[in-house]
Design an enzyme around this catalytic site. Structure first.
Site, PDB file in Angstrom:
ATOM      1  N   ASP A 225      13.280  23.381   1.739  1.00  0.00           N
ATOM      2  CA  ASP A 225      13.733  22.043   2.107  1.00  0.00           C
ATOM      3  C   ASP A 225      14.834  21.613   1.146  1.00  0.00           C
ATOM      4  O   ASP A 225      14.920  22.081   0.013  1.00  0.00           O
ATOM      5  CB  ASP A 225      12.580  21.041   2.083  1.00  0.00           C
ATOM      6  CG  ASP A 225      11.899  20.934   0.728  1.00  0.00           C
ATOM      7  OD1 ASP A 225      11.486  21.977   0.202  1.00  0.00           O
ATOM      8  OD2 ASP A 225      11.792  19.806   0.192  1.00  0.00           O
TER       9      ASP A 225
ATOM     10  N   GLU B 110       9.060  20.272  -0.832  1.00  0.00           N
ATOM     11  CA  GLU B 110       8.999  20.213  -2.298  1.00  0.00           C
ATOM     12  C   GLU B 110       9.727  18.992  -2.819  1.00  0.00           C
ATOM     13  O   GLU B 110       9.304  18.377  -3.806  1.00  0.00           O
ATOM     14  CB  GLU B 110       9.614  21.501  -2.886  1.00  0.00           C
ATOM     15  CG  GLU B 110       9.449  21.641  -4.402  1.00  0.00           C
ATOM     16  CD  GLU B 110      10.572  20.996  -5.197  1.00  0.00           C
ATOM     17  OE1 GLU B 110      10.427  20.884  -6.443  1.00  0.00           O
ATOM     18  OE2 GLU B 110      11.599  20.591  -4.600  1.00  0.00           O
TER      19      GLU B 110
END
Length: 401
Positions: free
Chosen positions: A72, A134
């Site tokens: 991400d 994350e």
């Protein structure tokens, strides 16, 4: 088979901000890893629109090496990019694009490496663990970690590939995030002294937090290697009120603490609650409704490992001569891996966080090349050796993967 730069181009092309799905990217990586001989498993979020991926190359056995990364990325809205953020741009030895440094460069290197490995040569497994979300609090790795821990998957070493310029990262700070609500008593501003301004309570609380920060700086735990070698208390947002002629009865603030791995987060949270109680106490006799409510909205542990640990020293032999030990102030998933599995974890990846999260994010081509070399050496050291570095006796077979 694709080179690391080819893979980086493919990964950057997926705009995997946390608000969007990451499944097309996971599908692309999983397909390549399966073709390379890996056994793969996905771990979906509650929406089914995001997934973490765990892959194993080599034998189903204890030991070996795990390479961990998230795919991400932070948003690009509001940033002044001079190149297309979700298209890889080559210029003067640099590769530009969102996520090139944080941290698709490392993931690209790991996937490209997996495509070159002769699985029959592996005496111990090579694991690749890829997570999501994350950037919003190390969220997506947790369900996968629960499964890994439950199956007694115990690598000799886990390398979390956050950007350290390929220096040996031995630790990072932990974090607690808080949502705070201050409640006062409303009234027309012409009679403000007869009311209780929630913004005033909130700012009194902030004053208490500044005193707490001073106490931490003077007497708190310290760990050398950080730019700020002690815990920090930070307020990032304060809001409240609707009009200048109304005394606001509510105010909200967002705040965080960044702690050393050895700090007690519960004790620090209690100090914050005491600061809130001190801010409210002078008003409770007149205004029983006065309050400050504190909610912990996210947290992850810090991490610290001794550079003299034998497994860390073994990995250090894979790094170039002159590589330094370091600690990173930003958060990583290393603390969660160490907490869940109780195995050695280091942080080491290409690029610098000086470029991460910024417009025109880039990674040096030389950093990617160095990462390729280090990971190749690490696979030889930890997976091709017939003599394991650690003695792991699994409680049960790993199961699905």
């Amino acid at each position: 088979m694709n080179s690391t730069q080819d893979w980086l181009e493919r990964l950057v092309a997926h705009p995997t901000v946390s608000s969007d799905t990451n499944l097309p990217l996971i599908e692309e990586i999983e397909t390549a890893l399966v073709e390379a001989g890996a056994i793969c498993e996905r771990f979906y979020d509650m929406t089914g629109q995001k997934a973490a991926l765990l892959a194993r190359l080599g034998p189903d056995a204890p030991g070996g090496l795990m390479l961990s990364g998230h795919v991400d990325v932070v948003p690009v809205e509001g940033q002044d990019w001079t190149v297309l953020p979700f298209s890889l741009t080559h210029k003067d030895g640099r590769l530009y694009g969102r996520g090139t440094t944080d941290m698709k460069g490392f993931v690209a290197s790991a996937v490209a490496l997996a495509q070159t490995i002769d699985i029959k040569s592996l005496a111990a497994p090579l694991w690749i663990a890829i997570s999501y979300d994350e950037e919003i609090g190390c969220v997506g790795v947790r369900p996968m970690l629960e499964e890994i821990a439950g199956r007694d998957i115990l690598p000799d070493l886990i390398v979390v590939g956050e950007p350290t310029s390929m220096q040996l990262g031995l630790g990072h700070k932990g974090k607690m995030a808080f949502h705070v609500k201050a409640r006062g008593i409303p009234r027309h501003s012409a009679e403000a002294p007869l009311a209780l301004n929630a913004l005033h309570i909130a700012t009194d609380f902030i004053s208490g937090l500044r005193k707490l920060q001073d106490e931490i700086e003077a007497r708190g735990l310290r760990e050398p290697g950080y730019s700020v070698p002690y815990a920090t208390v930070h307020v990032g947002k304060l809001s409240g009120g609707t009009a200048v002629n109304l005394v606001p009865d509510q105010a909200e603030l967002l705040m965080e603490c960044r702690m050393m791995a050895a700090d007690d987060p519960l004790a620090l949270a209690e100090q914050i609650r005491k600061a809130a109680a001190v801010a409210v106490a002078p008003h409770r006799e007149r205004f029983k409704e006065a309050s400050i409510d504190i909610e912990i909205t996210g947290n992850y542990p810090g991490h610290s490992i001794d550079g003299s640990h034998p497994v860390v020293q073994a990995f250090a032999t894979c790094l170039p001569k002159g590589a330094r030990e370091c600690r990173v102030s930003f958060g990583t998933e290393a603390g969660l891996f160490a907490q869940a599995l109780d195995v050695p974890v280091v942080i080491c990846g290409p690029g610098s966080m000086d470029q991460g999260h910024r417009p025109d994010e880039f990674i040096e081509e030389t950093q990617l090349a160095l990462c390729n070399t280090v990971l190749s050496e690490a696979v030889i050291r930890f997976c091709a050796s017939r003599r394991p570095l650690a003695s792991h006796v699994p409680k049960q077979m790993h199961g699905k993967i």
